[in-house]
Design an enzyme around this catalytic site. Structure first.
Site, PDB file in Angstrom:
ATOM      1  N   ARG A   1       1.056  -1.206   0.040  1.00 55.78           N
ATOM      2  CA  ARG A   1       0.265  -0.051   0.037  1.00 55.78           C
ATOM      3  C   ARG A   1       0.860   1.643  -0.359  1.00 55.78           C
ATOM      4  O   ARG A   1       0.455   2.122  -0.741  1.00 55.78           O
ATOM      5  CB  ARG A   1      -1.376   0.109   0.514  1.00 55.78           C
ATOM      6  CG  ARG A   1      -1.768  -1.177   1.367  1.00 55.78           C
ATOM      7  CD  ARG A   1      -2.116  -1.285   2.112  1.00 55.78           C
ATOM      8  NE  ARG A   1      -1.548  -1.188   3.955  1.00 55.78           N
ATOM      9  CZ  ARG A   1      -1.911  -2.700   4.420  1.00 55.78           C
ATOM     10  NH1 ARG A   1      -3.394  -2.913   4.542  1.00 55.78           N
ATOM     11  NH2 ARG A   1      -1.048  -2.286   5.635  1.00 55.78           N
TER      12      ARG A   1
ATOM     13  N   SER B   1      -6.405  -1.183   0.389  1.00 56.71           N
ATOM     14  CA  SER B   1      -6.736  -2.972   0.941  1.00 56.71           C
ATOM     15  C   SER B   1      -5.872  -3.522   0.271  1.00 56.71           C
ATOM     16  O   SER B   1      -5.913  -3.937  -1.084  1.00 56.71           O
ATOM     17  CB  SER B   1      -8.030  -2.804   0.875  1.00 56.71           C
ATOM     18  OG  SER B   1      -8.023  -4.098   1.244  1.00 56.71           O
TER      19      SER B   1
ATOM     20  N   LYS C   1     -10.679   5.817   5.459  1.00 56.10           N
ATOM     21  CA  LYS C   1      -9.478   5.072   6.093  1.00 56.10           C
ATOM     22  C   LYS C   1      -8.429   5.927   7.180  1.00 56.10           C
ATOM     23  O   LYS C   1      -8.002   6.858   7.324  1.00 56.10           O
ATOM     24  CB  LYS C   1      -8.250   5.492   4.977  1.00 56.10           C
ATOM     25  CG  LYS C   1      -6.875   4.228   4.878  1.00 56.10           C
ATOM     26  CD  LYS C   1      -6.706   2.944   3.921  1.00 56.10           C
ATOM     27  CE  LYS C   1      -6.076   1.826   4.529  1.00 56.10           C
ATOM     28  NZ  LYS C   1      -5.277   1.543   3.351  1.00 56.10           N
TER      29      LYS C   1
ATOM     30  N   SER D   1     -11.640   0.675   6.712  1.00 59.86           N
ATOM     31  CA  SER D   1     -10.317   0.652   6.431  1.00 59.86           C
ATOM     32  C   SER D   1      -8.861   1.327   7.049  1.00 59.86           C
ATOM     33  O   SER D   1      -9.119   2.141   7.069  1.00 59.86           O
ATOM     34  CB  SER D   1      -9.739   0.209   5.240  1.00 59.86           C
ATOM     35  OG  SER D   1      -9.205   0.774   4.896  1.00 59.86           O
ATOM     36  N   ALA D   2      -8.047   0.504   7.679  1.00 63.14           N
ATOM     37  CA  ALA D   2      -7.265   0.709   8.138  1.00 63.14           C
ATOM     38  C   ALA D   2      -6.030   0.618   8.054  1.00 63.14           C
ATOM     39  O   ALA D   2      -5.675  -0.577   7.407  1.00 63.14           O
ATOM     40  CB  ALA D   2      -7.440   0.916   9.303  1.00 63.14           C
TER      41      ALA D   2
ATOM     42  N   GLY E   1     -11.240  -7.129   4.833  1.00 60.59           N
ATOM     43  CA  GLY E   1     -11.601  -7.034   5.731  1.00 60.59           C
ATOM     44  C   GLY E   1     -12.100  -6.317   6.977  1.00 60.59           C
ATOM     45  O   GLY E   1     -11.940  -5.346   7.001  1.00 60.59           O
TER      46      GLY E   1
ATOM     47  N   ALA F   1     -15.080  -6.107   9.194  1.00 63.56           N
ATOM     48  CA  ALA F   1     -16.155  -5.478   8.475  1.00 63.56           C
ATOM     49  C   ALA F   1     -17.065  -4.937   9.953  1.00 63.56           C
ATOM     50  O   ALA F   1     -18.025  -4.506   9.911  1.00 63.56           O
ATOM     51  CB  ALA F   1     -17.150  -6.323   8.206  1.00 63.56           C
TER      52      ALA F   1
ATOM     53  N   GLN G   1     -20.252  -2.605  10.000  1.00 67.80           N
ATOM     54  CA  GLN G   1     -20.733  -2.289   8.714  1.00 67.80           C
ATOM     55  C   GLN G   1     -21.303  -3.648   7.781  1.00 67.80           C
ATOM     56  O   GLN G   1     -20.712  -4.595   6.679  1.00 67.80           O
ATOM     57  CB  GLN G   1     -19.015  -1.948   7.935  1.00 67.80           C
ATOM     58  CG  GLN G   1     -17.991  -0.795   8.560  1.00 67.80           C
ATOM     59  CD  GLN G   1     -16.407  -1.867   7.956  1.00 67.80           C
ATOM     60  OE1 GLN G   1     -15.715  -1.925   7.035  1.00 67.80           O
ATOM     61  NE2 GLN G   1     -15.889  -1.601   8.816  1.00 67.80           N
TER      62      GLN G   1
ATOM     63  N   PRO H   1     -24.692  -6.383   9.024  1.00 62.94           N
ATOM     64  CA  PRO H   1     -24.985  -7.102   9.839  1.00 62.94           C
ATOM     65  C   PRO H   1     -23.299  -7.845  10.589  1.00 62.94           C
ATOM     66  O   PRO H   1     -23.098  -8.273   9.469  1.00 62.94           O
ATOM     67  CB  PRO H   1     -25.027  -8.040   9.230  1.00 62.94           C
ATOM     68  CG  PRO H   1     -26.265  -7.154   8.083  1.00 62.94           C
ATOM     69  CD  PRO H   1     -25.347  -6.566   7.305  1.00 62.94           C
TER      70      PRO H   1
ATOM     71  N   GLY I   1     -21.565 -10.826   8.068  1.00 63.95           N
ATOM     72  CA  GLY I   1     -22.124 -10.432   6.957  1.00 63.95           C
ATOM     73  C   GLY I   1     -21.045  -8.906   6.503  1.00 63.95           C
ATOM     74  O   GLY I   1     -20.279  -8.925   7.206  1.00 63.95           O
TER      75      GLY I   1
END
Lengths: 346, 346, 346, 346
Positions: free
Chosen positions: A52, A83, A158, A209-210, A326, A328, A331, A333, A336
Site C-alpha cells: 500500500r 486495501s 481509511k 479500513s486502516a 476484511g 467489517a 459495516q 450485519p 456479513g
C-alpha cells in the site's frame, strides 16, 4: 455542476502506475481533476503489508510530476484508500475518481472528500477517533454538496492503523464514526466501548479500513446531489453472511446491470467500481456449519475472508477487480457486510 | 439390487469421527455396509498436511472396533479420499457412502470401488500410473455393475503423492488414467509426456487427488446401473474458469434442486454431496485480469484456489460443506474444472 | 588512492531511508561518493516480495534529490542488492558503500562495481547468464583495480529473477558466472546444465541473489588492491551446513574480532557488514537428522533457512543486522554456504 | 531405588511411533516403565496444529497394545507433552522417559509426574489454573521423592489451550503455577492479573506449553532425589535474549559436555534431552535492533522465534533435535527464556 468520472485501472505490481500515467499523458484525464484513489494491492493486508505504501509513493510521484504540487501536499488533499490482499481470483487494480468542475447537470452521483487532523499512534479505536471521523464525514458531505445523510449512498473511511494490535480496532472506530455522522447508529450508542463488541450497531453504507501508511483519517463520500451530471448509478446492499449471493446480485441489478446469474459480457465494461466489506463470522459458524478461518495460524482470517467473499462477488461481476476488504465490524450485519456497485447507465 | 446411501457428517477436528460413531452406535448405519469415505479436513492440503492421515487413522480405528476387521484390511477395501484445506467458508466434513445389498431396485445411482497394487514412491506421474489407474477404474465399474463408460457419471481417484515435487504430477496421472478408461482421452494421447502440459486433454467427469497417506491408487466410480435403487440423482458439469457461476447453478439444477440464485433452505437437506476440482489458471489471468495465486510465497496457490472456488459453489449450495480440491489438470477445461452434485430426489 | 567507507543503517519500514538522508544532509556522507547499497528488507524474499522495489524506489528518489541525477541513471550505476526476509531475530538494515577518491593509501580493501546489459525475462539460468555475469565480475575487478582473482575476497551478484519458477535458477546462474570469473569453477564445468544439479561446483567467495526489481546483472567485488586506504578487514569462510558455528566464529576472528563465543559489546560497533548465504539441505537431513524445511506448504523453505542460519550468525555477532540470503547453490558446500565479515581494524 | 532412562527417537511423520515400537518389541524398553513423553512434531504449533493430537493418538494405540491398558487410562497417567513446530533446522523427535523401579542408587536424577483435574475450556489463564498447576507440581515432586523446591531442576507443564485467544494465556498460567510451587514467584504476586503483563515475575526452571489436545494440566518434574540411580546430569540456564549463545554453551557445559563452540561429535550421543523456551521480545527490539516477528501476518511470531532460537541451540548441540517452544512468559527473563540439557555422564 461537476461531473464525476471513474477509471478502473490494472497494475502489474504495487509500484506500477503506468496505466494512469498513460491516461494523464494522452490528455484523457487531467491530473488536477483527480480527487480520490481507491485500490487493491497484492500484499497480505496486514500490519506488515507495504504494498500500500509502495503504491501510494508511486502514485504521488506521478501526480507530483503531473501537477507540480509536492507529494506531501497531494497526500493531504487526495484520499488514497488502499486495501492489501488480492487472494484467490481477485485482481490488483485501482479506481481513480476525478471531478470535472466545468461540466453541468441537474442532479447526479456526487463525491466529496475530507481529511481529519494528524493522529497520534495511540489515538485510534476510541471516542476521539469516532468524533474525528464523524466530523470528516460531514465535511466530505459538504464538499460534495450532499444535502443530508439520507442522500448518502456510501462512505469510505481509511484511518491510521495505530500501534500493534490496534488495526481492527481502528477499522471499527472509523466505521462507527461514519455511522454516527449518517445517523445509522445513535450518538448515545456510538461509543468506544461498543467497538468490536456491540456488533449489532452498524451502518449498511460504510466501508472502513486502516493502514500503517496513513497518518490522518481520510474520507470519501458518495451520494446524490444537485448540480452533478448524471450517467453513473450506485447501489449498496447489506449482506447477511459471506454466502449472500442474492444480496450481491441485488446490488448489481440496482445499479442497472443484469445478473442472471452474472453480468453479461457486453455489460461488464459499464462496471466502474465494486467495493465490499466482509468478516469471518465470530461465532465460528456460517449457516450452522463450522468454518476454520479464525483459528488458522498459517493464513490470516481476513485473507481467508477476502478470498472467499471476493470470489462470490467476482463470479457475479464476471471480473476479479473487486475491492473487498476484511474487518467489517459495524459495516453491515455481524458475520456479513455490504457490497457496493457503481455502474454507467446504459 | 443394492441401495446406495450417503451420510454427510461434520467433524470438530481431524480426529473427530464421533458423528459416524453415533450413526453406527444407534444402528442407523451398519458399519459393514460402508464402502467409501470422501472428506475434507482442515489442513493445508500439501505434502505436510497430516490431517488426512489423522482422520484416516481415527476412522479406521472406529471401523475396526465396529467390524472386528483389522485397520489394514479395512484400509485395503474402503477407499478413503481426503482433501486437506477448508479455506474461507469451507467446512470440514466427510461423506460416508454405504451400500445395503439387501435392497432392490430397477435402476439407480450405482457406486463401485477398486484399489490398485502398492506403488513405489517414484512410480507416479508416469505411464505405469496411467495404466494402473485405468485398470482400477474398469474394476470399479465392474464392481458397480455399470455397463460401460457412457453410464459413468463421476470417477474419484486418489493416488500416492510420490516423492517431493511429484504431488501435482500424481494428481495429473490419476486423472489421465481415469480419462483413458472412460474414453474421454484416446489411448494414443493419454501418455506421461502429456501430463501437466497438454491441458486440453481432459475428462469432464474425473476428480483426482493425491496424498502421502495412501500407498495405492484408490478409485470410486458413480454412475447408472441396473438393479440399484432409485432416489439419488447425480449431475456433473465442467467449469470454464473459477468464476463459472452459471455452470455451478446448472449442476445443482440438473441434480433436481432449484438454484435461484441459491438452493432454497427447504431443499438444502436433500444435498448429499458436492465435489469440485479447480485450478489456478496457469496463464496468470482470469477473464483477462491478472490473478496473483501462482506467485504468492505466503499462501500456496491451491489454497487460494480452493478458498475462491469453494466459496462460489458454497454460495449456490447455501452450505460450506463442499469437497473442493485443487490440482485440476486433465479434469475439466484448462483454468477451470468440474463440479458434481448428488442430491436426493424430491 | 581511494578510501572505502561502509555505513550500516537501520530502517523503520521498507520505504524508510531517513537514516541515509540524515547522513547526507549533515555532510557526513557526500551522496556522490555512494557506490553500492546492500540491504535486507522485511518482505518474504520471494517473487511477490515488493519491499525490495519499494526500498529501491525510495533510495533512488533520495539520491536523485541529493545528486541531481535522474533515478534511472543512478539505478544504472549504483548496484542496489536487496534481499527480502528478516525472519526471526534478523533486523531490516542496509549498508551504504561509499568511496572517497580524494584519499590515499598504499593498499587496502577495495571495491568495484559493474552492470551487465539488459536481460530478457527468459534469459536467466543459462549459459548466456553465466557469461554475462563472468564478464561483469571482471569489469568490477578492473573498476576496483584488483590485480587478479587471487586478490578477490567476495563477489556479490544480483540478477533479474526471470519468469515464474526461474528465481533459484537465476541465483545459481549468477553464482556460476562469478565462480567462472574467479577460476573457482573451471570453464569446462561452468555450464548451464550444471546449475542446481552439480552442487559440488562452487565458489566459497560468491554471494548471489535474484529479484524481480532488477533488469540487469549487478556485481559488487571486494578485495585487496593497491592505492586504497587501509582500516577495513574482510574475511570469508565456507560453512559446511546451517549449524557450522565454528566457521562463523572463524570468520569473525579472521576479520579481527573476538568471538568467545560472541563478539564482545565493545567490539560490535566495529562490525561494518555481515553477509551470508545458506541453503536448506536438499537431502532433507542435517547431520543425519530430518529437517522439514523443504516440504512445508505454509512457510517457504528459504524463509526457514534464513531464520535459522541468520540466528546462528547473529548470536555470534551479537546483532540482528545480518544480510543472510537463501538459495546458496554453487556458493559454498552443498547444504552449507558461506559467511563474510567486514570490520574496522582496532 | 529407581533408574531413569531417556530414549530420544526420531519420527518420519507425526503418526510415526515405529522407533518406539521397535524398542518395545525387542525388549529394550518395557512399555510399563514408560512414565512420560516429551516431543516436537512438525505442525505449526498453534491452535490448528493437529500433529500433536495425531502423534498422541498413535502413541496411545501403541502403548495400549503393549500394555493391555485402555488408551484413556494411559493418557491419564503418562504425560505426553508435545510442542508443534520444527521450523528451520529443528528435527521432529520425541523423548521417552522411563523408570525402572527394580534398580537402586544412592542419589540421582529423579522424575515425577502428576495430572490435574479436568478443566473447563474457560478455566485457563486465571487464579484457578495457577492453583491447580501449583498443586500438580507438588504432587509430581512427591511422586519423584524430591525433598523440596531447592532440589528441583526443571518443571515441564502442559495445560489445555482454552478457547480461541487463550493459548498464550494458558501457557502463562501454567508457568506461574509452577513458579508458585517452586517459590520462585511469591504467592502474593503469582496472580492472574500478573499473567502476560508482569513479565519480571518468572521462574528460570519452568517450561510451560498448552494445546487443544489435552484436557487436564500435566506436569513432569526433574530434580535430585535420594534412592535414584546416577548416570544422568541435568543443567538449566536462563537466557537473556534469543541470541544468548553464552548461556546456551554454559548449560551444555554444566551438563558435563564440552561446547567449544559446539559439542564434539564423540560426545553428542550422550545428549539425552535439550529443552528450551523463548519469546519474541515484546519491545520489538533485540539488543537495540528492531525485529519483525510480532508484526508479521504471514508467519506466526512463535514460529519465527522457534526457528531462530532453535537454530542457535542446535548449533551448539550439533543436532537439530531440540525441544524449543515459544510462549515463554514467566519462564526466564522477558525477551529471553531458558535452556535445559540432560546428558549421560562420561
Amino acid at each position: 455542476m461537476p461531473r464525476l468520472s471513474i477509471h478502473r485501472l490494472s497494475m502489474a505490481h504495487p509500484g506500477d502506475v503506468s496505466a494512469l500515467a498513460a491516461l494523464i499523458g494522452d490528455g484523457t484525464l487531467p491530473a488536477r481533476q483527480i480527487r480520490a484513489v481507491i485500490g487493491k494491492t497484492e500484499g497480505n493486508g496486514g500490519l506488515n503489508d507495504f504494498t500500500r505504501g509502495y503504491f501510494t509513493q508511486s502514485l504521488l510521484h506521478l501526480l507530483a510530476d503531473a501537477t507540480d504540487e509536492a507529494p506531501e501536499d497531494l497526500a493531504g488533499r487526495i484520499p488514497c484508500v488502499l486495501s492489501g490482499g488480492t487472494e484467490g481470483v481477485l485482481s490488483p487494480h485501482y479506481m481513480v475518481f476525478a471531478v470535472d468542475p466545468a461540466e453541468d447537470g441537474p442532479e447526479g452521483l456526487a463525491m466529496g472528500t475530507a481529511f481529519g487532523p494528524p493522529v497520534a499512534p495511540e489515538d485510534v479505536g476510541n471516542d476521539a477517533q469516532i468524533m474525528r471521523v464523524a466530523a470528516a464525514v460531514r465535511a466530505a458531505m459538504a464538499d460534495a454538496g450532499i444535502a443530508g445523510p439520507g442522500d448518502v449512498a456510501l462512505v469510505q473511511v481509511k484511518s491510521p492503523a495505530g500501534g500493534p494490535g490496534l488495526l481492527l480496532r481502528s477499522v471499527a472506530g472509523g466505521a462507527m464514526g461514519a455511522a454516527l455522522a449518517l445517523g445509522d447508529v445513535p450518538a448515545v450508542a456510538a461509543r468506544e466501548d461498543a467497538l468490536l463488541t456491540a456488533l449489532d450497531l452498524f451502518s449498511p453504507r460504510v466501508s472502513a479500513s486502516a493502514g500503517v501508511e496513513v497518518t490522518r483519517d481520510e474520507v470519501v463520500v458518495f451520494g446524490r446531489a444537485a448540480g452533478w451530471c448524471g450517467g453513473l448509478r450506485i447501489a449498496v446492499r447489506p449482506m447477511a453472511d459471506a454466502l449472500d449471493l442474492a444480496a450481491i446480485q441485488a446490488a448489481f441489478r440496482a445499479a442497472g446491470l443484469e445478473a442472471k446469474p452474472d453480468v453479461p459480457p457486453a455489460q461488464r465494461p459499464r462496471i466502474r467500481a465494486v467495493l465490499a466489506k466482509g468478516e469471518p463470522d465470530r461465532r465460528h459458524r456460517i449457516r450452522g456449519q463450522r468454518h476454520t478461518m479464525l483459528g488458522d495460524i498459517d493464513i490470516d482470517a481476513q485473507r481467508h475472508l477476502r478470498g472467499a467473499l471476493g470470489a462470490v462477488i467476482a463470479s457475479v461481476a464476471g471480473d476479479g477487480r473487486i475491492f473487498v476488504s476484511g474487518g467489517a465490524a459495524h459495516q453491515g450485519p455481524p458475520g456479513g457486510g455490504l457490497v457496493a456497485v457503481i455502474a454507467e447507465e446504459a
